[in-house]
Design a protein around this motif. Structure first.
Motif, PDB file in Angstrom:
ATOM      1  N   ALA A  56       0.969  -1.422   0.137  1.00 15.24           N
ATOM      2  CA  ALA A  56       0.050  -0.206   0.225  1.00 15.24           C
ATOM      3  C   ALA A  56       1.167   1.565   0.037  1.00 15.24           C
ATOM      4  CB  ALA A  56      -0.766   0.053   0.985  1.00 15.24           C
ATOM      5  N   TYR A  57       1.358   1.402   0.692  1.00 10.64           N
ATOM      6  CA  TYR A  57       2.939   2.351   1.048  1.00 10.64           C
ATOM      7  C   TYR A  57       3.629   2.050  -0.811  1.00 10.64           C
ATOM      8  CZ  TYR A  57       6.074   5.753   1.924  1.00 10.64           C
ATOM      9  OH  TYR A  57       7.307   6.740   2.622  1.00 10.64           O
TER      10      TYR A  57
ATOM     11  N   PHE B  28       0.956   4.575  -2.840  1.00  7.25           N
ATOM     12  CA  PHE B  28       0.874   5.874  -2.548  1.00  7.25           C
ATOM     13  C   PHE B  28       1.894   6.765  -2.910  1.00  7.25           C
ATOM     14  CE2 PHE B  28      -2.158   4.035   1.441  1.00  7.25           C
ATOM     15  CZ  PHE B  28      -3.171   3.999   0.564  1.00  7.25           C
ATOM     16  N   ASN B  29       3.410   5.678  -2.868  1.00  9.36           N
ATOM     17  CA  ASN B  29       4.310   7.241  -2.704  1.00  9.36           C
ATOM     18  C   ASN B  29       4.629   6.762  -4.122  1.00  9.36           C
ATOM     19  OD1 ASN B  29       7.203   7.679  -2.221  1.00  9.36           O
ATOM     20  ND2 ASN B  29       8.302   5.549  -3.140  1.00  9.36           N
ATOM     21  N   ILE B  30       4.561   6.015  -5.110  1.00  4.77           N
ATOM     22  CA  ILE B  30       4.308   6.071  -6.972  1.00  4.77           C
ATOM     23  C   ILE B  30       2.850   7.244  -7.608  1.00  4.77           C
ATOM     24  CG2 ILE B  30       4.120   5.249  -8.677  1.00  4.77           C
ATOM     25  CD1 ILE B  30       4.748   2.597  -7.697  1.00  4.77           C
ATOM     26  N   ALA B  31       1.939   7.407  -6.692  1.00  2.00           N
ATOM     27  CA  ALA B  31       0.760   7.979  -6.618  1.00  2.00           C
ATOM     28  C   ALA B  31       1.159   9.521  -5.957  1.00  2.00           C
ATOM     29  CB  ALA B  31      -0.354   7.942  -6.090  1.00  2.00           C
ATOM     30  N   ALA B  32       2.025   9.403  -4.880  1.00  2.00           N
ATOM     31  CA  ALA B  32       2.812  11.403  -4.246  1.00  2.00           C
ATOM     32  C   ALA B  32       3.745  11.264  -5.516  1.00  2.00           C
ATOM     33  CB  ALA B  32       3.432  11.242  -3.548  1.00  2.00           C
ATOM     34  N   ALA B  33       4.540  10.246  -6.143  1.00  2.00           N
ATOM     35  CA  ALA B  33       5.826  10.862  -7.434  1.00  2.00           C
ATOM     36  C   ALA B  33       4.953  11.870  -8.975  1.00  2.00           C
ATOM     37  CB  ALA B  33       6.884   9.682  -7.200  1.00  2.00           C
ATOM     38  N   ASN B  34       4.098  10.969  -8.461  1.00  2.00           N
ATOM     39  CA  ASN B  34       3.083  11.033  -9.943  1.00  2.00           C
ATOM     40  C   ASN B  34       2.286  12.259  -9.657  1.00  2.00           C
ATOM     41  OD1 ASN B  34       4.298   9.538 -11.962  1.00  2.00           O
ATOM     42  ND2 ASN B  34       3.601   8.199 -10.962  1.00  2.00           N
ATOM     43  N   GLY B  35       2.459  13.203  -8.712  1.00  2.00           N
ATOM     44  CA  GLY B  35       1.283  14.364  -8.211  1.00  2.00           C
ATOM     45  C   GLY B  35       0.067  14.225  -7.334  1.00  2.00           C
ATOM     46  N   SER B  36      -0.138  13.157  -7.200  1.00  2.00           N
ATOM     47  CA  SER B  36      -1.518  13.140  -6.758  1.00  2.00           C
ATOM     48  C   SER B  36      -0.932  13.838  -4.414  1.00  2.00           C
ATOM     49  CB  SER B  36      -1.942  11.466  -6.546  1.00  2.00           C
ATOM     50  OG  SER B  36      -2.553  11.485  -5.418  1.00  2.00           O
ATOM     51  N   THR B  37      -2.037  14.784  -4.607  1.00  2.00           N
ATOM     52  CA  THR B  37      -2.222  14.771  -3.315  1.00  2.00           C
ATOM     53  C   THR B  37      -2.507  14.361  -1.955  1.00  2.00           C
ATOM     54  OG1 THR B  37      -4.028  16.241  -3.984  1.00  2.00           O
ATOM     55  CG2 THR B  37      -1.925  17.432  -3.751  1.00  2.00           C
TER      56      THR B  37
ATOM     57  N   GLY C  59      -2.639  10.004  -2.613  1.00  2.00           N
ATOM     58  CA  GLY C  59      -1.281   9.762  -2.300  1.00  2.00           C
ATOM     59  C   GLY C  59       0.177  10.279  -1.748  1.00  2.00           C
ATOM     60  N   LYS C  60       0.047  11.915  -1.544  1.00  2.00           N
ATOM     61  CA  LYS C  60       1.049  11.888   0.327  1.00  2.00           C
ATOM     62  C   LYS C  60       0.292  11.960   1.449  1.00  2.00           C
ATOM     63  CE  LYS C  60       4.413  14.896   0.649  1.00  2.00           C
ATOM     64  NZ  LYS C  60       4.205  14.437   2.922  1.00  2.00           N
ATOM     65  N   SER C  61      -1.128  13.215   0.745  1.00  2.00           N
ATOM     66  CA  SER C  61      -1.121  13.024   2.583  1.00  2.00           C
ATOM     67  C   SER C  61      -1.110  10.703   2.885  1.00  2.00           C
ATOM     68  CB  SER C  61      -2.724  12.533   2.555  1.00  2.00           C
ATOM     69  OG  SER C  61      -3.890  12.706   1.929  1.00  2.00           O
ATOM     70  N   ASN C  62      -1.863  10.045   2.548  1.00  2.00           N
ATOM     71  CA  ASN C  62      -2.429   8.615   2.298  1.00  2.00           C
ATOM     72  C   ASN C  62      -0.589   7.699   2.874  1.00  2.00           C
ATOM     73  OD1 ASN C  62      -4.910   8.662   2.234  1.00  2.00           O
ATOM     74  ND2 ASN C  62      -4.910   7.708  -0.033  1.00  2.00           N
ATOM     75  N   LYS C  63       0.308   8.277   1.700  1.00  2.00           N
ATOM     76  CA  LYS C  63       1.353   8.084   2.031  1.00  2.00           C
ATOM     77  C   LYS C  63       2.391   8.061   3.866  1.00  2.00           C
ATOM     78  CE  LYS C  63       5.829   9.111   0.817  1.00  2.00           C
ATOM     79  NZ  LYS C  63       6.446   9.711   0.208  1.00  2.00           N
ATOM     80  N   ASP C  64       1.490   9.474   4.104  1.00  2.00           N
ATOM     81  CA  ASP C  64       2.379   9.639   4.941  1.00  2.00           C
ATOM     82  C   ASP C  64       1.108   9.153   6.392  1.00  2.00           C
ATOM     83  OD1 ASP C  64       3.980  11.471   4.237  1.00  2.00           O
ATOM     84  OD2 ASP C  64       2.575  13.608   3.964  1.00  2.00           O
ATOM     85  N   VAL C  65       0.337   9.152   6.572  1.00  2.00           N
ATOM     86  CA  VAL C  65      -0.527   8.249   6.738  1.00  2.00           C
ATOM     87  C   VAL C  65      -0.258   6.901   7.058  1.00  2.00           C
ATOM     88  CG1 VAL C  65      -3.258   7.351   7.339  1.00  2.00           C
ATOM     89  CG2 VAL C  65      -2.319   9.133   6.973  1.00  2.00           C
TER      90      VAL C  65
ATOM     91  N   ALA D 219       9.086  -1.132   1.466  1.00  2.00           N
ATOM     92  CA  ALA D 219       7.917  -0.380   0.733  1.00  2.00           C
ATOM     93  C   ALA D 219       8.971   0.800  -0.493  1.00  2.00           C
ATOM     94  CB  ALA D 219       6.970   0.528   0.850  1.00  2.00           C
ATOM     95  N   GLN D 220       9.874   1.288  -0.477  1.00  2.00           N
ATOM     96  CA  GLN D 220      10.760   2.517  -1.538  1.00  2.00           C
ATOM     97  C   GLN D 220      11.621   1.294  -2.318  1.00  2.00           C
ATOM     98  OE1 GLN D 220      12.748   4.745   1.585  1.00  2.00           O
ATOM     99  NE2 GLN D 220      10.642   5.979   1.580  1.00  2.00           N
ATOM    100  N   ALA D 221      12.175   0.974  -1.396  1.00  2.00           N
ATOM    101  CA  ALA D 221      12.558  -0.286  -3.329  1.00  2.00           C
ATOM    102  C   ALA D 221      11.694  -1.232  -4.239  1.00  2.00           C
ATOM    103  CB  ALA D 221      13.305  -1.872  -2.878  1.00  2.00           C
ATOM    104  N   LEU D 222      10.473  -0.993  -3.054  1.00  2.00           N
ATOM    105  CA  LEU D 222       9.322  -1.911  -4.304  1.00  2.00           C
ATOM    106  C   LEU D 222       8.213  -0.366  -5.360  1.00  2.00           C
ATOM    107  CD1 LEU D 222       7.747  -4.291  -4.367  1.00  2.00           C
ATOM    108  CD2 LEU D 222       6.120  -3.758  -2.848  1.00  2.00           C
ATOM    109  N   SER D 223       8.741   0.624  -5.116  1.00  2.00           N
ATOM    110  CA  SER D 223       8.500   1.848  -5.315  1.00  2.00           C
ATOM    111  C   SER D 223       9.278   1.847  -6.812  1.00  2.00           C
ATOM    112  CB  SER D 223       7.972   2.658  -4.593  1.00  2.00           C
ATOM    113  OG  SER D 223       7.249   2.666  -4.000  1.00  2.00           O
TER     114      SER D 223
END
Length: 127
Positions: free
Chosen positions: A77-78, A81-90, A92-98, A111-115
């Motif tokens: 999941a993270y 969310f990380n990929i979505a955030a990197a592609n501009g999803s706000t 995605g960014k907030s869900n990644k933080d949660v 998770a970052q390696a998976l991203s």
């Protein structure tokens, strides 16, 4: 604040020009059936993700986070969310933080390696 459900996120994705004929057919038939058919929702998310859609990337994060149509997996999941955030999803960014608050530092590294792996393999969402 609770993240929106997959159904609340998938409707705009289907409305987008991702797979126009199929999505229009689903909308014409009524989206209510898609909301409870996670396999169908997952199919549409995969199509949108293959086109680099950040909303769909965030949606996959939600699906993995809640175990909707896929096994529940907070690391995956993270990653989405990380990929979505990197592609501009706000969202995605907030869900990644949660999601980060629920993971250990080692899980975040995983998770970052998976991203990175998902991004480098054309966002293969079948794992």
């Amino acid at each position: 604040m609770q993240p929106l459900s997959v159904v609340e996120h998938i409707k705009p994705v289907l409305m987008a020009r991702l797979v126009p004929l199929e999505s229009q057919a689903l909308l014409a038939a009524g989206i209510r059936g898609v909301g409870k058919d996670y396999a169908e929702a997952l199919k549409w998310q995969h199509k949108a993700v293959a086109q680099g859609n950040a909303v769909a990337q965030n949606n996959l994060g939600l699906m993995y986070g809640k175990g909707e149509g896929v096994p529940q997996n907070s690391v995956t999941a993270y990653a989405w969310f990380n990929i979505a955030a990197a592609n501009g999803s706000t969202k995605g960014k907030s869900n990644k933080d949660v999601a980060a608050k629920q993971l250990t530092p080692a899980q975040i590294i995983q998770a970052q390696a998976l991203s990175r792996d998902r991004k480098s393999t054309r966002l293969n969402s079948s794992h």
